[in-house]
Design a protein around this motif. Structure first.
Motif, PDB file in Angstrom:
ATOM      1  N   LEU A 162      27.383  23.833  42.765  1.00  0.00           N
ATOM      2  CA  LEU A 162      27.197  22.234  42.872  1.00  0.00           C
ATOM      3  C   LEU A 162      25.506  21.736  41.884  1.00  0.00           C
ATOM      4  CD1 LEU A 162      27.789  19.731  44.084  1.00  0.00           C
ATOM      5  CD2 LEU A 162      25.645  20.264  45.535  1.00  0.00           C
ATOM      6  N   LEU A 163      25.989  21.163  40.846  1.00  0.00           N
ATOM      7  CA  LEU A 163      25.541  21.091  40.081  1.00  0.00           C
ATOM      8  C   LEU A 163      24.652  19.001  40.382  1.00  0.00           C
ATOM      9  CD1 LEU A 163      25.786  21.158  36.644  1.00  0.00           C
ATOM     10  CD2 LEU A 163      27.991  21.680  37.763  1.00  0.00           C
ATOM     11  N   SER A 164      23.367  19.343  40.495  1.00  0.00           N
ATOM     12  CA  SER A 164      23.194  18.729  41.005  1.00  0.00           C
ATOM     13  C   SER A 164      21.274  18.051  40.379  1.00  0.00           C
ATOM     14  CB  SER A 164      22.450  18.599  42.448  1.00  0.00           C
ATOM     15  OG  SER A 164      21.351  18.172  43.116  1.00  0.00           O
ATOM     16  N   ALA A 165      21.286  17.272  40.995  1.00  0.00           N
ATOM     17  CA  ALA A 165      19.881  16.690  39.684  1.00  0.00           C
ATOM     18  C   ALA A 165      18.707  17.190  40.793  1.00  0.00           C
ATOM     19  CB  ALA A 165      19.084  14.779  39.580  1.00  0.00           C
ATOM     20  N   GLN A 166      18.614  18.494  41.976  1.00  0.00           N
ATOM     21  CA  GLN A 166      18.535  17.937  43.325  1.00  0.00           C
ATOM     22  C   GLN A 166      17.590  19.392  42.880  1.00  0.00           C
ATOM     23  OE1 GLN A 166      19.415  15.704  46.308  1.00  0.00           O
ATOM     24  NE2 GLN A 166      19.693  14.654  45.231  1.00  0.00           N
ATOM     25  N   GLY A 167      18.579  20.240  42.216  1.00  0.00           N
ATOM     26  CA  GLY A 167      18.735  21.718  41.604  1.00  0.00           C
ATOM     27  C   GLY A 167      17.058  22.705  40.932  1.00  0.00           C
ATOM     28  N   SER A 184      20.567  22.306  37.907  1.00  0.00           N
ATOM     29  CA  SER A 184      20.454  20.931  37.247  1.00  0.00           C
ATOM     30  C   SER A 184      19.872  21.275  36.032  1.00  0.00           C
ATOM     31  CB  SER A 184      19.414  20.377  37.653  1.00  0.00           C
ATOM     32  OG  SER A 184      18.275  18.849  37.071  1.00  0.00           O
ATOM     33  N   ILE A 185      20.737  19.823  35.012  1.00  0.00           N
ATOM     34  CA  ILE A 185      20.618  20.995  33.542  1.00  0.00           C
ATOM     35  C   ILE A 185      19.506  19.854  32.982  1.00  0.00           C
ATOM     36  CG2 ILE A 185      22.538  21.499  33.308  1.00  0.00           C
ATOM     37  CD1 ILE A 185      22.900  18.369  31.489  1.00  0.00           C
ATOM     38  N   GLY A 186      18.677  19.286  33.988  1.00  0.00           N
ATOM     39  CA  GLY A 186      16.756  19.030  33.164  1.00  0.00           C
ATOM     40  C   GLY A 186      16.660  18.148  34.329  1.00  0.00           C
ATOM     41  N   ASP A 187      15.759  17.447  33.968  1.00  0.00           N
ATOM     42  CA  ASP A 187      14.803  16.165  34.942  1.00  0.00           C
ATOM     43  C   ASP A 187      15.354  14.918  34.766  1.00  0.00           C
ATOM     44  OD1 ASP A 187      13.401  18.175  35.977  1.00  0.00           O
ATOM     45  OD2 ASP A 187      11.500  18.293  35.411  1.00  0.00           O
ATOM     46  N   TYR A 188      16.471  14.342  34.305  1.00  0.00           N
ATOM     47  CA  TYR A 188      16.720  12.724  34.248  1.00  0.00           C
ATOM     48  C   TYR A 188      17.950  12.851  35.202  1.00  0.00           C
ATOM     49  CZ  TYR A 188      18.840  16.470  31.153  1.00  0.00           C
ATOM     50  OH  TYR A 188      19.506  17.973  30.537  1.00  0.00           O
ATOM     51  N   VAL A 189      18.382  12.220  35.049  1.00  0.00           N
ATOM     52  CA  VAL A 189      19.394  11.421  36.726  1.00  0.00           C
ATOM     53  C   VAL A 189      21.087  11.258  35.751  1.00  0.00           C
ATOM     54  CG1 VAL A 189      20.610  10.028  38.084  1.00  0.00           C
ATOM     55  CG2 VAL A 189      18.430  11.035  38.121  1.00  0.00           C
ATOM     56  N   LEU A 190      22.348  12.144  35.582  1.00  0.00           N
ATOM     57  CA  LEU A 190      23.445  11.935  34.900  1.00  0.00           C
ATOM     58  C   LEU A 190      24.042  10.583  35.699  1.00  0.00           C
ATOM     59  CD1 LEU A 190      23.435  14.982  33.619  1.00  0.00           C
ATOM     60  CD2 LEU A 190      23.034  13.229  32.024  1.00  0.00           C
ATOM     61  N   SER A 191      25.088  10.352  35.394  1.00  0.00           N
ATOM     62  CA  SER A 191      25.941   9.749  36.260  1.00  0.00           C
ATOM     63  C   SER A 191      27.043  10.679  36.880  1.00  0.00           C
ATOM     64  CB  SER A 191      26.633   8.697  35.357  1.00  0.00           C
ATOM     65  OG  SER A 191      26.104   8.218  34.513  1.00  0.00           O
ATOM     66  N   GLY A 192      27.283  11.828  36.491  1.00  0.00           N
ATOM     67  CA  GLY A 192      27.824  12.606  37.481  1.00  0.00           C
ATOM     68  C   GLY A 192      27.560  13.995  36.514  1.00  0.00           C
ATOM     69  N   GLY A 193      28.124  15.355  37.614  1.00  0.00           N
ATOM     70  CA  GLY A 193      28.056  16.515  37.128  1.00  0.00           C
ATOM     71  C   GLY A 193      29.236  17.205  36.246  1.00  0.00           C
ATOM     72  N   GLU A 194      29.636  15.951  35.205  1.00  0.00           N
ATOM     73  CA  GLU A 194      30.471  16.578  33.971  1.00  0.00           C
ATOM     74  C   GLU A 194      29.886  17.033  32.775  1.00  0.00           C
ATOM     75  OE1 GLU A 194      31.230  14.342  36.073  1.00  0.00           O
ATOM     76  OE2 GLU A 194      32.663  14.836  37.161  1.00  0.00           O
ATOM     77  N   CYS A 227      31.407  19.047  39.922  1.00  0.00           N
ATOM     78  CA  CYS A 227      31.081  17.763  39.621  1.00  0.00           C
ATOM     79  C   CYS A 227      30.426  16.717  40.915  1.00  0.00           C
ATOM     80  CB  CYS A 227      31.577  17.519  38.485  1.00  0.00           C
ATOM     81  SG  CYS A 227      31.891  18.770  36.726  1.00  0.00           S
ATOM     82  N   GLY A 228      28.819  15.997  40.689  1.00  0.00           N
ATOM     83  CA  GLY A 228      29.236  15.049  41.539  1.00  0.00           C
ATOM     84  C   GLY A 228      29.895  14.169  40.851  1.00  0.00           C
ATOM     85  N   ARG A 229      29.232  12.936  41.716  1.00  0.00           N
ATOM     86  CA  ARG A 229      29.189  11.503  40.901  1.00  0.00           C
ATOM     87  C   ARG A 229      29.111  10.671  42.404  1.00  0.00           C
ATOM     88  NH1 ARG A 229      31.067   9.490  36.262  1.00  0.00           N
ATOM     89  NH2 ARG A 229      31.093  11.462  35.001  1.00  0.00           N
ATOM     90  N   TYR A 230      28.411   9.386  42.164  1.00  0.00           N
ATOM     91  CA  TYR A 230      28.016   8.611  42.587  1.00  0.00           C
ATOM     92  C   TYR A 230      26.676   8.574  43.373  1.00  0.00           C
ATOM     93  CZ  TYR A 230      33.549   7.912  43.217  1.00  0.00           C
ATOM     94  OH  TYR A 230      34.880   7.324  42.909  1.00  0.00           O
ATOM     95  N   GLU A 231      26.258   8.010  44.262  1.00  0.00           N
ATOM     96  CA  GLU A 231      24.989   8.504  44.961  1.00  0.00           C
ATOM     97  C   GLU A 231      24.956  10.392  44.846  1.00  0.00           C
ATOM     98  OE1 GLU A 231      22.429   7.060  44.895  1.00  0.00           O
ATOM     99  OE2 GLU A 231      22.874   5.313  44.326  1.00  0.00           O
ATOM    100  N   GLY A 232      26.050  10.928  45.238  1.00  0.00           N
ATOM    101  CA  GLY A 232      25.958  12.273  44.825  1.00  0.00           C
ATOM    102  C   GLY A 232      26.693  13.008  45.774  1.00  0.00           C
TER     103      GLY A 232
END
Ligand code: SAM
Length: 266
Positions: free
Chosen positions: A91-96, A137-147, A117-122
């Motif tokens: 699961l792609l997630s900023a919290q991963g 997570s691909i880095g310590d920032y928040v993207l709009s989606g997991g794509e 790929c998540g979207r919206y609030e998660g």
């Protein structure tokens, strides 16, 4: 290797996966990438895949049912059998956990990789807890989606599949890579980074607008070139990513070169 991507924007992947190494790996049959439209697993005529969050708050959350049904329809091994089957559901997630080269190496050994790929609030938390094997997570920032994250993982993992890059040894000698192929192979095969950043690369012309290539690289002296490369890799790591030096096994020569670099910096 088969990579499945689950997304509400399947068209997003037209393009990013159609160039260079990923494209060639697909054409050679080394990797097959299947993009699944999550909305195909919705059950209402509006193809709804999101809903309001329990407890109130901002935004919408991706519902669990379409995601579970999509993964179940793929014939992925049940969670307990995934390791043996070499299947992994991510699961792609900023919290991963942070995606890095060592995770990429792990994933490159899989036979099947699913990227949600998540979207919206998660995504409803039950997907991460009961369906996916890991959150990345691909880095310590928040993207709009997991794509974008999924595209990053596909690119990075694909180039590690044997045969995907013209010279397999080259992927063992890049930044962050801890490899069995260590310094001493000679400058033709370069010296492995051993977890450092890569050393600087130059090509022709030797003099571009007065900016000259370091003389040693044209000297033909393999030992001096190896030493220069190691030294500049250490310098660059010290300058840009000193945190990496904490986890790299430094040789006596490395320590000597590093001490000189530190001397130059002060
Ligand atoms: N509310 C979430 C938070 O604060 O952690 C952010 C949700 S984000 C707007 C929507 C989706 O983008 C996430 O579900 C995830 O799939 C993806 N995403 C955002 N940042 C990411 C990152 N750094 N790495 C991987 N995926 C990310």
């Amino acid at each position: 290797m088969l990579i499945d991507i689950v997304t509400i924007f399947p068209d997003f992947f037209r393009g990013p996966l159609d160039y260079g190494i990923v494209r060639r790996a697909r054409e050679a049959g080394l990797v097959t990438i299947a993009v699944h439209d999550l909305r195909a697993f919705a059950h209402d005529r509006h193809r709804t895949v999101d809903d309001r969050p329990f407890g109130g708050g901002e935004g919408m959350v991706l519902k669990p049912e379409p995601i579970f049904e999509c993964i179940e329809a793929m014939g992925i091994a049940p969670r307990g059998g995934r390791q043996a089957a070499k299947h992994s559901v991510v699961l792609l997630s900023a919290q991963g956990r942070k995606f890095d080269q060592s995770v990429a190496n792990e994933l490159a050994n899989m036979e099947r990789l699913v990227l949600i790929c998540g979207r919206y609030e998660g995504v409803d938390e039950r997907v991460g807890r009961f369906l996916a094997d890991r959150e990345l997570s691909i880095g310590d920032y928040v993207l709009s989606g997991g794509e974008l994250g999924a595209a990053v993982i596909v690119d990075c993992v694909t180039r590690l599949i044997p045969g995907a890059v013209g010279n397999d040894a080259s992927t063992q000698q890049e930044s962050f890579t801890t490899s069995e192929l260590l310094a001493g192979d000679g400058p033709n095969s370069t010296c492995a980074s051993g977890g450092l950043l890569d050393y600087p690369h130059y090509t022709r012309p030797a003099d571009f607008r007065g900016m000259e290539v370091p003389e040693v690289l044209a000297s033909g002296n393999h030992e001096q070139i190896r030493r220069w490369r190691r030294s500049t890799a250490l310098e660059k790591t010290l300058r840009n990513r000193p945190d990496l030096l904490e986890s790299v096994a430094l040789s006596a020569e490395d320590k000597e070169l590093l001490a000189r670099s530190k001397g130059k910096q002060t």
